[in-house]
Design a protein around this motif. Structure first.
Motif, PDB file in Angstrom:
ATOM      1  N   ASN A 806      68.497 -24.529  30.786  1.00  0.00           N
ATOM      2  CA  ASN A 806      68.229 -24.102  29.416  1.00  0.00           C
ATOM      3  C   ASN A 806      66.968 -23.241  29.375  1.00  0.00           C
ATOM      4  OD1 ASN A 806      70.383 -25.586  28.410  1.00  0.00           O
ATOM      5  ND2 ASN A 806      69.131 -27.451  28.324  1.00  0.00           N
ATOM      6  N   TYR A 807      67.075 -22.145  28.691  1.00  0.00           N
ATOM      7  CA  TYR A 807      65.898 -21.328  28.405  1.00  0.00           C
ATOM      8  C   TYR A 807      65.814 -21.204  26.890  1.00  0.00           C
ATOM      9  CZ  TYR A 807      65.669 -19.271  33.195  1.00  0.00           C
ATOM     10  OH  TYR A 807      65.568 -19.052  34.533  1.00  0.00           O
ATOM     11  N   GLN A 808      64.616 -20.946  26.404  1.00  0.00           N
ATOM     12  CA  GLN A 808      64.485 -20.682  24.968  1.00  0.00           C
ATOM     13  C   GLN A 808      63.516 -19.531  24.751  1.00  0.00           C
ATOM     14  OE1 GLN A 808      62.152 -23.593  22.817  1.00  0.00           O
ATOM     15  NE2 GLN A 808      61.501 -24.524  24.742  1.00  0.00           N
ATOM     16  N   VAL A 809      63.728 -18.824  23.650  1.00  0.00           N
ATOM     17  CA  VAL A 809      62.761 -17.794  23.277  1.00  0.00           C
ATOM     18  C   VAL A 809      61.818 -18.458  22.289  1.00  0.00           C
ATOM     19  CG1 VAL A 809      62.461 -15.410  22.558  1.00  0.00           C
ATOM     20  CG2 VAL A 809      64.655 -16.155  23.418  1.00  0.00           C
ATOM     21  N   THR A 810      60.545 -18.478  22.608  1.00  0.00           N
ATOM     22  CA  THR A 810      59.628 -19.304  21.829  1.00  0.00           C
ATOM     23  C   THR A 810      59.080 -18.589  20.601  1.00  0.00           C
ATOM     24  OG1 THR A 810      57.890 -18.574  23.286  1.00  0.00           O
ATOM     25  CG2 THR A 810      58.857 -20.699  23.779  1.00  0.00           C
ATOM     26  N   VAL A 811      58.746 -19.440  19.629  1.00  0.00           N
ATOM     27  CA  VAL A 811      58.097 -18.938  18.423  1.00  0.00           C
ATOM     28  C   VAL A 811      56.925 -19.862  18.112  1.00  0.00           C
ATOM     29  CG1 VAL A 811      60.139 -17.917  17.386  1.00  0.00           C
ATOM     30  CG2 VAL A 811      59.643 -20.310  16.966  1.00  0.00           C
ATOM     31  N   LYS A 812      56.025 -19.371  17.331  1.00  0.00           N
ATOM     32  CA  LYS A 812      54.907 -20.213  16.908  1.00  0.00           C
ATOM     33  C   LYS A 812      55.097 -20.466  15.422  1.00  0.00           C
ATOM     34  CE  LYS A 812      49.915 -20.125  17.197  1.00  0.00           C
ATOM     35  NZ  LYS A 812      48.813 -19.226  17.521  1.00  0.00           N
ATOM     36  N   GLU A 813      55.038 -21.749  15.069  1.00  0.00           N
ATOM     37  CA  GLU A 813      55.313 -22.094  13.680  1.00  0.00           C
ATOM     38  C   GLU A 813      54.025 -22.312  12.926  1.00  0.00           C
ATOM     39  OE1 GLU A 813      58.365 -25.080  11.608  1.00  0.00           O
ATOM     40  OE2 GLU A 813      58.065 -25.329  13.758  1.00  0.00           O
ATOM     41  N   LEU A 814      53.814 -21.548  11.887  1.00  0.00           N
ATOM     42  CA  LEU A 814      52.665 -21.779  11.014  1.00  0.00           C
ATOM     43  C   LEU A 814      53.222 -22.317   9.701  1.00  0.00           C
ATOM     44  CD1 LEU A 814      50.576 -18.540  11.764  1.00  0.00           C
ATOM     45  CD2 LEU A 814      50.313 -20.816  12.743  1.00  0.00           C
ATOM     46  N   PRO A 815      52.376 -22.912   8.843  1.00  0.00           N
ATOM     47  CA  PRO A 815      52.922 -23.517   7.630  1.00  0.00           C
ATOM     48  C   PRO A 815      53.779 -22.552   6.814  1.00  0.00           C
ATOM     49  CG  PRO A 815      50.570 -23.985   7.853  1.00  0.00           C
ATOM     50  CD  PRO A 815      50.930 -23.093   8.982  1.00  0.00           C
ATOM     51  N   ASP A 816      53.361 -21.303   6.719  1.00  0.00           N
ATOM     52  CA  ASP A 816      54.160 -20.430   5.866  1.00  0.00           C
ATOM     53  C   ASP A 816      54.758 -19.228   6.598  1.00  0.00           C
ATOM     54  OD1 ASP A 816      51.802 -19.332   6.372  1.00  0.00           O
ATOM     55  OD2 ASP A 816      51.258 -18.845   4.302  1.00  0.00           O
ATOM     56  N   GLN A 817      54.773 -19.301   7.878  1.00  0.00           N
ATOM     57  CA  GLN A 817      55.506 -18.246   8.605  1.00  0.00           C
ATOM     58  C   GLN A 817      55.824 -18.656  10.052  1.00  0.00           C
ATOM     59  OE1 GLN A 817      53.509 -14.638   9.799  1.00  0.00           O
ATOM     60  NE2 GLN A 817      51.475 -15.510   9.441  1.00  0.00           N
ATOM     61  N   ILE A 818      56.796 -17.927  10.609  1.00  0.00           N
ATOM     62  CA  ILE A 818      57.127 -18.144  12.026  1.00  0.00           C
ATOM     63  C   ILE A 818      56.698 -16.889  12.776  1.00  0.00           C
ATOM     64  CG2 ILE A 818      59.028 -18.448  13.650  1.00  0.00           C
ATOM     65  CD1 ILE A 818      60.600 -19.766  11.377  1.00  0.00           C
ATOM     66  N   ILE A 819      55.911 -17.080  13.823  1.00  0.00           N
ATOM     67  CA  ILE A 819      55.491 -15.901  14.600  1.00  0.00           C
ATOM     68  C   ILE A 819      56.361 -15.801  15.846  1.00  0.00           C
ATOM     69  CG2 ILE A 819      53.599 -14.841  15.916  1.00  0.00           C
ATOM     70  CD1 ILE A 819      51.681 -16.161  13.981  1.00  0.00           C
ATOM     71  N   PHE A 820      56.954 -14.622  16.032  1.00  0.00           N
ATOM     72  CA  PHE A 820      57.819 -14.436  17.197  1.00  0.00           C
ATOM     73  C   PHE A 820      56.976 -14.081  18.413  1.00  0.00           C
ATOM     74  CE2 PHE A 820      60.666 -13.411  13.608  1.00  0.00           C
ATOM     75  CZ  PHE A 820      61.639 -14.356  13.862  1.00  0.00           C
ATOM     76  N   LEU A 821      57.084 -14.903  19.423  1.00  0.00           N
ATOM     77  CA  LEU A 821      56.308 -14.625  20.641  1.00  0.00           C
ATOM     78  C   LEU A 821      57.128 -13.829  21.660  1.00  0.00           C
ATOM     79  CD1 LEU A 821      54.700 -18.157  21.068  1.00  0.00           C
ATOM     80  CD2 LEU A 821      53.689 -16.143  20.014  1.00  0.00           C
ATOM     81  N   HIS A 822      58.439 -13.808  21.461  1.00  0.00           N
ATOM     82  CA  HIS A 822      59.371 -13.080  22.348  1.00  0.00           C
ATOM     83  C   HIS A 822      59.253 -13.536  23.803  1.00  0.00           C
ATOM     84  CE1 HIS A 822      60.241 -10.528  18.980  1.00  0.00           C
ATOM     85  NE2 HIS A 822      59.024 -10.013  18.948  1.00  0.00           N
ATOM     86  N   GLN A 823      58.840 -14.781  23.978  1.00  0.00           N
ATOM     87  CA  GLN A 823      58.645 -15.258  25.337  1.00  0.00           C
ATOM     88  C   GLN A 823      59.785 -16.197  25.740  1.00  0.00           C
ATOM     89  OE1 GLN A 823      54.753 -16.953  25.588  1.00  0.00           O
ATOM     90  NE2 GLN A 823      54.055 -15.032  26.509  1.00  0.00           N
ATOM     91  N   VAL A 824      60.379 -15.918  26.892  1.00  0.00           N
ATOM     92  CA  VAL A 824      61.468 -16.777  27.351  1.00  0.00           C
ATOM     93  C   VAL A 824      60.888 -17.839  28.274  1.00  0.00           C
ATOM     94  CG1 VAL A 824      63.625 -16.839  28.651  1.00  0.00           C
ATOM     95  CG2 VAL A 824      63.130 -14.907  27.161  1.00  0.00           C
ATOM     96  N   GLN A 825      61.167 -19.105  27.936  1.00  0.00           N
ATOM     97  CA  GLN A 825      60.615 -20.202  28.741  1.00  0.00           C
ATOM     98  C   GLN A 825      61.697 -21.233  29.028  1.00  0.00           C
ATOM     99  OE1 GLN A 825      57.164 -21.757  26.872  1.00  0.00           O
ATOM    100  NE2 GLN A 825      55.883 -20.060  27.596  1.00  0.00           N
ATOM    101  N   PRO A 826      61.487 -22.024  30.066  1.00  0.00           N
ATOM    102  CA  PRO A 826      62.474 -23.067  30.351  1.00  0.00           C
ATOM    103  C   PRO A 826      62.536 -24.080  29.215  1.00  0.00           C
ATOM    104  CG  PRO A 826      60.935 -22.800  32.164  1.00  0.00           C
ATOM    105  CD  PRO A 826      60.400 -22.009  31.039  1.00  0.00           C
ATOM    106  N   GLY A 827      63.702 -24.701  29.085  1.00  0.00           N
ATOM    107  CA  GLY A 827      63.860 -25.744  28.082  1.00  0.00           C
ATOM    108  C   GLY A 827      64.683 -25.254  26.920  1.00  0.00           C
ATOM    109  N   GLY A 828      65.332 -26.197  26.237  1.00  0.00           N
ATOM    110  CA  GLY A 828      66.138 -25.823  25.072  1.00  0.00           C
ATOM    111  C   GLY A 828      65.273 -25.926  23.832  1.00  0.00           C
ATOM    112  N   ALA A 829      65.550 -25.101  22.839  1.00  0.00           N
ATOM    113  CA  ALA A 829      64.817 -25.217  21.586  1.00  0.00           C
ATOM    114  C   ALA A 829      65.179 -26.565  20.982  1.00  0.00           C
ATOM    115  CB  ALA A 829      65.206 -24.088  20.664  1.00  0.00           C
ATOM    116  N   ASP A 830      64.161 -27.342  20.599  1.00  0.00           N
ATOM    117  CA  ASP A 830      64.492 -28.686  20.132  1.00  0.00           C
ATOM    118  C   ASP A 830      64.861 -28.708  18.665  1.00  0.00           C
ATOM    119  OD1 ASP A 830      62.058 -28.031  19.236  1.00  0.00           O
ATOM    120  OD2 ASP A 830      61.006 -29.829  19.975  1.00  0.00           O
TER     121      ASP A 830
END
Ligand SMILES: Nc1ncnc2c1ncn2[C@@H]1O[C@H](COP(=O)(O)OP(=O)(O)OP(=O)(O)O)[C@@H](O)[C@H]1O
Length: 872
Positions: A806-830
């Motif tokens: 499993n790979y996932q494209v990561t994002v950073k979650e802030l209270p009022d927005q999601i920041i796209f990091l466009h980074q592919v990392q191991p693991g499934g998005a939970d």
């Protein structure tokens, strides 16, 4: 062309005063002589538009006038056609025929040019006219009608049950190839790759020789032929085995087709022979210098089907079909039209053999390492004209004097190029080290003969230098002598007559004359013969002046004819060298492509991928070559990939990654489930892997820090879902068809890129299909696969199958927005971000809360892996 557009629905006018719009409805004997001849020619080419030279115009009459006026938005008018009355007419100025014909051919028409072949002023009776050129979409040679950066293919297909033969040629460059196969889908795919301008199909249709324009259907056209091309319906006879084979043997002066590789490929032979016959028919005067026929097999190259070519946006974008934004656009740094066409061909036919790939890589490497060599070579290449097509025009007798000069200019650069690459080591540069014998002499000969800036037309003189032909010089001297005499006449006659404003002039009707103002008319000598009286002037001739004039005019015509003959002989000499020049142009094209790729490698920071045996795809810090170009420098987030390095059949014994492995996955999987929110970069990542693999297989360096790649046999993609309105198939059916195609054809050496499967149907149906497809790819086929999905449940597969990760494209979650990091990392998005996106979009709080409850409930009951284990 179908009867429908050569014969538009012009119901004959009920009003007898209306111009006649159909030549078949008239009594021929009541047409004037010229129209009788027009109809005679037209009947030989009922399916083409006939442009017929009349004075300074090319005119079309009857139904052709209606079509031409409609298609070119020209005024439809009429002309007196003899006793029959007026006939429909539209005309274009003769000097603009090429521009108008280009438009007609682009619209899918064939055009026949019937030109005057004698000087109208000398004609006794009707001016002699002949068909001088037949133009169809697939048989163009004129520079203005061709796109310099792509080939213009004429194809021919022969279908027999499940088997088919396909031949294609580009008459402007001389390529001529043939192949055959056994699956009609492969034929469709090959035609889609070639994008031929015209396809010949043998049929037993009653309207043989008609040309179907793109989109037009005919019951005589086999189903598997895509409707987007022009089809010429041809007789079966030239496509028969006996005729086709005999024609090929004769054309290539061989006793057997063994040497051409198609002795035992009956359908390939039939297609190629039928194609040749078409060229003979349409290019009567011009003997096209075709290269020797080559036989190829579809499996000689990496197979990329039409969907994948489209999805990876290789030559045009999916969204609006433009070249800008395509891979070709991002990679094309070539300096010559030949190079540009070659790059396109390479991208559509990547290699399978590591040896061939490395030869290209070695050349790029040498050009990357040697900056001055690369820059100087690019500089020289920029000065080379399209010698491939110039040679074609010389060989087929359509080149003008400027074409020959351009060719000479390019040929005379070859020694400089040879000198520059004299000490290079890589194969594609070494090929330029020797200039074939005779080329410098040929260039020099052209330069000796042709003046520095010759006119466009080759029949009107002014082409050939003095001093190259004694007869020409002699005739020139006569003309010059007489011209001098006339130039002096004014001075002499002024002195003789004492009329100070006497002048010698020339007009079209009377030729040379002596003009004297009427007030001085009484001073005119007795040998002057009055020819014309104007308000203030009397115009005279003298017998001697007329004699000189006649001499000048005939000598000038003779002179023009002689110049033309000298030019044609020179052009024929170039034509005899066509094969040698074509070989040079192929070498130039390849070196140009590689020089451009080297330039790109340096300026875009590409690396040389190491091509390895086996199934490994390891890319460290890969980038998407097109997206990265559209973002400000440094904004693109590089991502790594590791697929398929595990040997097949090793079972679950997992190979640990090396300590500096970019992705700390427990093993290098065959199949990756890629999750991540919308717009996080899943599609971009998926395509990036496909493009890097494809670039590597054309021998290019790739946008990555490091790459180790095994060769793929095919790349498959399934991306997005668009209703196929043309065939009336639903989104889901299109998706299922494409998926079926992949599952039926992929092998362990294929790269499969899937972007969303099963979304066009009910969730559980979709999820179940997606699961089963992923499982089948990982377990049965073992292709290298990246499967982007919003179904998080698929992450459970990794716990069941050892070659899934499993790979996932990561994002950073802030209270009022999601920041796209466009980074592919191991693991499934939970978690899924769908509900989160809804919240950010402003869905009412109660709706969001309720959605979370429903989600929790569904998740509780959907432990697929557990459920399946219980099943087993
Ligand atoms: N590695 C990257 N670095 C920088 N920007 C990126 C990167 N990958 C993608 N992007 C940007 O993010 C946008 C969205 O990417 P993409 O279409 O691949 O998302 P997606 O996850 O497939 O979305 P969806 O699930 O809606 O199809 C792209 O247009 C691109 O501009």
């Amino acid at each position: 062309m179908t009867a429908s557009h050569s014969t538009p629905q012009t119901t004959e006018p009920s009003n007898p005063n209306e111009p006649i719009g159909d030549y078949r409805m008239v009594d021929r004997s009541k047409l004037s002589k010229m129209y009788q001849h027009y109809v005679e020619v037209k009947e030989k080419y009922p399916h083409a538009l006939l442009l017929y030279r009349v004075g300074d115009f090319f005119e079309t009459f009857f139904q052709d006038a209606v079509v031409v006026s409609r298609e070119l938005e020209l005024v439809l008018t009429s002309k007196h056609g003899g006793e029959v009355g007026r006939v429909r007419m539209t005309g274009v100025p003769h000097h603009a025929w090429e521009r108008y014909t280009t438009l007609l051919v682009e619209k899918g028409y064939a055009v026949v040019i019937c030109d005057q072949v004698e000087d109208a002023s000398e004609a006794v009776g009707l001016v002699r006219r002949e068909v001088t050129r037949i133009l169809t979409p697939g048989t163009l040679l004129e520079e203005g009608m061709l796109q310099s950066s792509r080939n213009n293919y004429l194809a021919a297909v022969v279908i027999a049950g499940d088997y088919w033969g396909l031949a294609y040629a580009d008459i402007s460059t001389g390529e001529f190839l043939t192949t055959q196969g056994s699956n009609s889908e492969h034929l469709t795919q090959e035609l889609m790759r070639l994008q031929p301008a015209e396809v010949l199909v043998p049929t037993n249709a009653p309207d043989l020789r008609s040309l179907l324009r793109p989109g037009e259907r005919s019951e005589h056209l086999p189903e598997c032929l895509p409707p987007s091309f022009c089809y010429s319906l041809r007789s079966q006879i030239p496509f028969s085995q006996g005729e086709a084979r005999a024609r090929l043997l004769q054309k290539f002066k061989v006793r057997s087709l063994e040497g051409l590789g198609c002795e035992h490929l009956a359908l390939a032979v039939r297609a190629a022979g039928g194609l040749l016959e078409y060229l003979e028919e349409t290019q009567k005067e011009n003997s096209i210098p075709l290269q020797t026929l080559r036989t190829y097999t579809l499996t000689d190259f990496l197979i990329i089907d039409h969907q994948t070519r489209r999805n990876l946006e290789i030559t045009q974008t999916v969204r609006d079909g433009t070249f800008i934004g395509s891979l070709l656009w991002a990679l094309d740094k070539t300096s010559t039209p030949m190079g540009s066409r070659a790059l396109r061909r390479w991208l559509l036919q990547p290699l399978l053999e590591i040896k061939g790939i490395r030869a290209r890589q070695d050349t790029i490497q040498e050009l990357v390492d040697n900056n001055s060599l690369r820059q100087d070579l690019r500089q020289l290449l920029r000065q080379i004209y399209d010698i491939e097509r110039l040679t074609g025009r010389a060989g087929s007798g359509t080149a003008n004097a400027r074409d020959l000069l351009a060719l000479a200019d390019s040929l005379s650069r070859l020694p400089q190029i040879a000198n520059l690459v004299a000490s290079t080591r890589s194969p594609f540069l070494k090929a330029l080290q020797k200039v074939p014998p005779g080329m410098e002499e040929l260039a020099q000969n052209i330069r000796i003969h042709i003046v520095e800036s010759p006119p466009l037309h080759i029949k009107e003189g002014g082409l050939i230098r003095s001093g190259v032909d004694a007869l020409l010089d002699e005739r020139r001297a006569i003309v010059e002598d007489d011209q001098k005499w006339i130039a002096n006449l004014e001075v002499d006659e002024r002195a003789r007559t004492g009329v100070s404003n006497l002048k010698v002039g020339f007009n079209k009707t009377f030729g040379y004359y002596i003009g004297i103002s009427r007030t001085k008319a009484d001073q005119v000598p007795s040998n002057y013969i009055r020819k014309q009286t104007l308000v203030n002037e009397e115009r005279y001739i003298t017998p001697e002046l007329k004699e000189r004039e006649a001499r000048i005019l005939t000598a000038r015509d003779d002179l023009n004819q002689l110049e033309y003959e000298i030019f044609v002989a020179l052009r024929e000499e170039v034509g005899t060298q066509a094969e040698v020049i074509r070989n040079i142009s192929r070498a130039i094209a390849a070196a140009d492509v590689l020089c451009g790729l080297a330039e790109l490698a340096i300026y875009q920071g590409y690396c040389r991928p190491s091509m390895v045996e086996g199934r490994e795809i390891t890319i460290i810090d890969g980038r998407h070559p097109v997206v990265e170009k559209s973002l400000p420098s440094g904004f693109f987030v590089p991502n790594s990939t590791q697929l398929g390095s595990r040997e097949l059949g090793v079972g679950s014994s997992e190979k640990e990654n090396s300590p500096d492995s970019p992705l700390p996955t427990p093993h290098s999987p065959d199949l990756v489930i890629l999750t991540g929110p919308n717009a996080s970069g899943k599609s971009c990542y998926l395509r990036q892997v496909g493009l890097i693999q494809l670039m590597a297989q054309i021998g290019s360096f790739v946008p990555a820090r490091e790459a180790q790649l095994g060769v793929c046999d095919r790349i498959f993609t399934r991306v997005g879902a668009v209703d196929d309105l043309a065939t009336g198939q639903s989104t889901f059916m299109v998706e299922m068809n494409e998926t079926a195609n992949i599952l039926n054809h992929a092998t362990s050496k294929s790269l499969v890129l899937l972007d969303e499967i099963g979304r066009g149907t009910a969730t559980f149906d979709g999820l179940s299909i997606a699961w089963a497809v992923a499982e089948y790819l990982a377990e049965e086929i073992r292709s290298r696969t990246i499967f982007a999905t919003h179904y998080h449940e698929l992450n459970e597969l990794a716990s069941l199958l050892p070659n899934v990760a499993n790979y996932q494209v990561t994002v950073k979650e802030l209270p009022d927005q999601i920041i796209f990091l466009h980074q592919v990392q191991p693991g499934g998005a939970d978690k899924s971000y769908g509900i989160e996106a809804g919240r950010l979009a402003g869905l009412p709080k109660v709706v969001i809360q309720r959605a979370r409850q429903v989600m929790g409930q569904i998740e509780k009951h959907s432990k697929i892996a557990l459920g399946l284990q219980n099943l087993e």
